[in-house]
Design an enzyme around this catalytic site. Structure first.
Site, PDB file in Angstrom:
ATOM      1  N   LYS A  92     -54.586 -43.415 109.846  1.00 38.74           N
ATOM      2  CA  LYS A  92     -54.681 -42.843 108.446  1.00 38.74           C
ATOM      3  C   LYS A  92     -53.670 -43.287 107.598  1.00 38.74           C
ATOM      4  CE  LYS A  92     -57.255 -39.233 106.536  1.00 38.74           C
ATOM      5  NZ  LYS A  92     -58.654 -39.223 107.165  1.00 38.74           N
ATOM      6  N   GLY A 195     -71.201 -30.298  97.678  1.00 43.65           N
ATOM      7  CA  GLY A 195     -70.835 -31.445  97.058  1.00 43.65           C
ATOM      8  C   GLY A 195     -71.779 -32.806  97.916  1.00 43.65           C
ATOM      9  N   HIS A 196     -71.009 -33.714  98.370  1.00 43.92           N
ATOM     10  CA  HIS A 196     -71.983 -34.817  98.929  1.00 43.92           C
ATOM     11  C   HIS A 196     -72.584 -34.474 100.066  1.00 43.92           C
ATOM     12  CE1 HIS A 196     -69.321 -37.338  96.107  1.00 43.92           C
ATOM     13  NE2 HIS A 196     -70.381 -38.097  96.211  1.00 43.92           N
ATOM     14  N   VAL A 197     -71.793 -33.938 100.998  1.00 41.08           N
ATOM     15  CA  VAL A 197     -72.491 -33.440 102.534  1.00 41.08           C
ATOM     16  C   VAL A 197     -73.110 -32.109 102.209  1.00 41.08           C
ATOM     17  CG1 VAL A 197     -72.038 -32.935 104.785  1.00 41.08           C
ATOM     18  CG2 VAL A 197     -70.542 -34.658 103.589  1.00 41.08           C
TER      19      VAL A 197
HETATM   20  P1  NAI Z   1     -67.262 -33.401  97.941  1.00 46.28           P
HETATM   21  O1  NAI Z   1     -65.763 -33.354  97.090  1.00 46.28           O
HETATM   22  O2  NAI Z   1     -68.318 -34.375  97.358  1.00 46.28           O
HETATM   23  O3  NAI Z   1     -67.651 -31.833  97.977  1.00 46.28           O
HETATM   24  C1  NAI Z   1     -66.862 -30.605  98.215  1.00 46.28           C
HETATM   25  C2  NAI Z   1     -67.580 -29.589  97.336  1.00 46.28           C
HETATM   26  O4  NAI Z   1     -66.905 -28.400  97.373  1.00 46.28           O
HETATM   27  C3  NAI Z   1     -67.404 -29.688  95.683  1.00 46.28           C
HETATM   28  O5  NAI Z   1     -68.703 -29.681  95.262  1.00 46.28           O
HETATM   29  C4  NAI Z   1     -66.668 -28.796  95.440  1.00 46.28           C
HETATM   30  O6  NAI Z   1     -66.735 -28.151  94.023  1.00 46.28           O
HETATM   31  C5  NAI Z   1     -66.765 -27.502  96.330  1.00 46.28           C
HETATM   32  N1  NAI Z   1     -65.717 -26.664  96.565  1.00 46.28           N
HETATM   33  C6  NAI Z   1     -64.210 -26.923  96.287  1.00 46.28           C
HETATM   34  N2  NAI Z   1     -63.726 -25.879  96.698  1.00 46.28           N
HETATM   35  C7  NAI Z   1     -64.833 -24.715  96.818  1.00 46.28           C
HETATM   36  C8  NAI Z   1     -64.817 -23.334  97.086  1.00 46.28           C
HETATM   37  N3  NAI Z   1     -63.628 -22.575  97.163  1.00 46.28           N
HETATM   38  N4  NAI Z   1     -65.955 -22.928  97.233  1.00 46.28           N
HETATM   39  C9  NAI Z   1     -66.972 -23.359  97.024  1.00 46.28           C
HETATM   40  N5  NAI Z   1     -66.909 -24.606  96.922  1.00 46.28           N
HETATM   41  C10 NAI Z   1     -65.913 -25.396  96.777  1.00 46.28           C
HETATM   42  O7  NAI Z   1     -66.726 -33.598  99.467  1.00 46.28           O
HETATM   43  P2  NAI Z   1     -67.911 -33.961 100.651  1.00 46.28           P
HETATM   44  O8  NAI Z   1     -67.785 -35.595 100.794  1.00 46.28           O
HETATM   45  O9  NAI Z   1     -69.125 -33.354 100.565  1.00 46.28           O
HETATM   46  O10 NAI Z   1     -67.131 -33.571 101.880  1.00 46.28           O
HETATM   47  C11 NAI Z   1     -67.105 -32.164 102.228  1.00 46.28           C
HETATM   48  C12 NAI Z   1     -65.961 -31.774 103.311  1.00 46.28           C
HETATM   49  O11 NAI Z   1     -66.495 -32.323 104.573  1.00 46.28           O
HETATM   50  C13 NAI Z   1     -64.711 -32.127 102.915  1.00 46.28           C
HETATM   51  O12 NAI Z   1     -63.971 -31.208 103.847  1.00 46.28           O
HETATM   52  C14 NAI Z   1     -64.643 -33.493 103.927  1.00 46.28           C
HETATM   53  O13 NAI Z   1     -63.303 -33.747 104.277  1.00 46.28           O
HETATM   54  C15 NAI Z   1     -65.555 -33.266 105.012  1.00 46.28           C
HETATM   55  N6  NAI Z   1     -66.089 -34.678 105.535  1.00 46.28           N
HETATM   56  C16 NAI Z   1     -66.875 -35.451 104.727  1.00 46.28           C
HETATM   57  C17 NAI Z   1     -67.530 -36.450 105.125  1.00 46.28           C
HETATM   58  C18 NAI Z   1     -68.243 -37.360 104.343  1.00 46.28           C
HETATM   59  O14 NAI Z   1     -68.987 -38.136 104.844  1.00 46.28           O
HETATM   60  N7  NAI Z   1     -68.184 -37.162 103.182  1.00 46.28           N
HETATM   61  C19 NAI Z   1     -67.318 -36.900 106.686  1.00 46.28           C
HETATM   62  C20 NAI Z   1     -66.394 -36.121 107.355  1.00 46.28           C
HETATM   63  C21 NAI Z   1     -65.921 -34.719 106.728  1.00 46.28           C
END
Ligand code: NAI
Length: 383
Positions: A92, A195-197
């Site tokens: 990392k 979010g994305h996932v």
């Molecule tokens: P993202 O940033 O696109 O989405 C996160 C979402 O969570 C946002 O829409 C945000 O507004 C929301 N959020 C933040 N705090 C919140 C709360 N207290 N209550 C409800 N919603 C809240 O991130 P992404 O890429 O979708 O990743 C999500 C998680 O999965 C992260 O922890 C990331 O580290 C993990 N992850 C993502 C991967 C990927 O391919 N994008 C791969 C492996 C893990």
């Protein structure tokens, strides 16, 4: 101590003391006064191959906080890759980046690229929190050791769809463990974070006939999924069959676990457990926990297809991520067999994989690996 998810590493002692305790091979600090670069790269293990891991841009009050994060996050990457069956180690980078709105100059990214290059291919960079594909493309001008670059130049693009697909399959295994059937149709699934996932997962689950509710601090994101929208504050304690944390880490601690009203926890967020006691607390309440680093490995599985035979293919990456279902089933079987919780069982699976397939010593620059050859071959496209 301020870290991006949680602080589990005591960095009050010596750096090497912490490295010995965590089993880290290398920690390298980089500074470039010309562009204001301050970064630290942690290489946890290269026993299975070059250490792959994201570059995180984050505000840290002190170097110790950046160090704590890089030690913890690099170790997690080792386990994620090992359990996913990938021939790569865990690393990392954290870049001390104070203003999230500041734009990174070309010179800054070149300097960061040279830092990665200086590690000779023992560490391979990817996107993480605060980073974008543009950062990876900028770094790629100076080093071959970077993934997640422009798909038109051999990159694997946005990993989120494959991550969501992997979580879906992990969820099937977790439902089988909890309810005796992997079917998701009719199950009520609450997703924290659209979010994305999370948004992609919601769509996949609805396609499978699940009853999905989504919560996000930005309600418009939750609404855009077309699922039932929940208040963000109540998501964790909503009644459901499956809770899918897809936002922040450290959401599960002894207090929050006591208030859960679910049979299963299975989501994408990294480091969902605030501490070791959380895994025992979940087991104590008979809540089936699918370890985060097992079910969210779709992202690094997707990246690993950048050096698969025939080049990157989304179809092959999805097919590989579907195997997370069998891997997750294996975690539950081992947990039952050993009488431990699934988080401990997953860590044990990772340890066994490294013992079985690792070379028992660090990977050295220049040693052949599929990843190395593929990344070197595409370097010309960035010159
Ligand atoms: P993202 O940033 O696109 O989405 C996160 C979402 O969570 C946002 O829409 C945000 O507004 C929301 N959020 C933040 N705090 C919140 C709360 N207290 N209550 C409800 N919603 C809240 O991130 P992404 O890429 O979708 O990743 C999500 C998680 O999965 C992260 O922890 C990331 O580290 C993990 N992850 C993502 C991967 C990927 O391919 N994008 C791969 C492996 C893990």
């Amino acid at each position: 101590m301020e870290t991006t998810d949680r602080a589990t590493t005591n960095v009050a002692g010596s750096v090497t003391g912490n490295m010995l305790a965590g089993g880290h091979e290398q920690v390298s600090w980089f500074a470039d006064p010309g562009v204001g670069l301050r970064a630290v790269v942690g290489i946890h293990s290269t026993a299975l191959g070059p250490a792959l891991g994201g570059i995180r841009f984050w505000h840290y009050r002190r170097d110790e906080d950046a160090l704590a994060d890089v030690l913890r996050l690099s170790a997690a990457m080792t386990m994620k890759a090992a359990v996913a069956g990938l021939d790569q180690g865990g690393g990392k980078t954290v870049v001390l980046w104070d203003d999230p709105k500041a734009v990174r100059s070309e010179a800054f990214l070149q300097s960061l690229g040279r830092a990665v290059e200086a590690l000779g291919g023992r560490y391979v960079a990817a996107e993480d929190v605060g980073a974008s594909q543009a950062d990876m493309d900028g770094i790629a001008g100076e080093t071959a050791w970077v993934t997640g670059v422009d798909p038109a130049r051999g990159g694997s693009g946005d990993p989120s769809p494959v991550t969501a697909y992997g979580v879906l399959h992990g969820m099937r295994a977790a439902c089988e463990e909890a309810f005796g059937s992997p079917a998701l149709a009719g199950r009520r699934v609450v997703i924290q974070g659209a979010g994305h996932v999370g948004a992609r997962l919601a769509r996949l689950l609805m396609d499978d006939g699940a009853r999905v509710a989504v919560a996000d601090i930005d309600p418009s994101r939750a609404a855009a999924t077309g699922a039932e929208v929940l208040d963000a504050d109540g998501a964790l304690t909503a009644e459901c069959d499956v809770l899918a944390p897809c936002a922040l880490g450290a959401v599960l601690n002894v207090d929050s676990i006591a208030r859960l009203r679910t049979n299963v926890v299975c989501g994408a967020a990294n480091n969902q457990l605030a501490d070791d006691a959380a895994a025992d607390a979940l087991a104590g309440r008979s809540i089936v926990y699918a370890p985060d680093f097992v079910v969210n490995a779709g992202g690094i599985i997707n990246i690993a297809h950048e050096w698969a035979a025939g080049g990157y293919s989304s179809e092959r990456a999805h097919a590989a991520a579907a195997r997370i279902e069998a891997t997750t089933r294996g975690v539950f079987e081992l947990a039952r067999h050993e009488g431990v919780n699934p988080a401990k069982a997953a860590a044990e699976l990772g340890r066994r994989r490294i013992e079985r397939d690792g070379q028992g010593r660090p990977y050295l620059p220049g040693e052949p690996s599929l990843m190395r050859e593929a990344l070197l071959a595409r370097r010309e496209r960035f010159r």
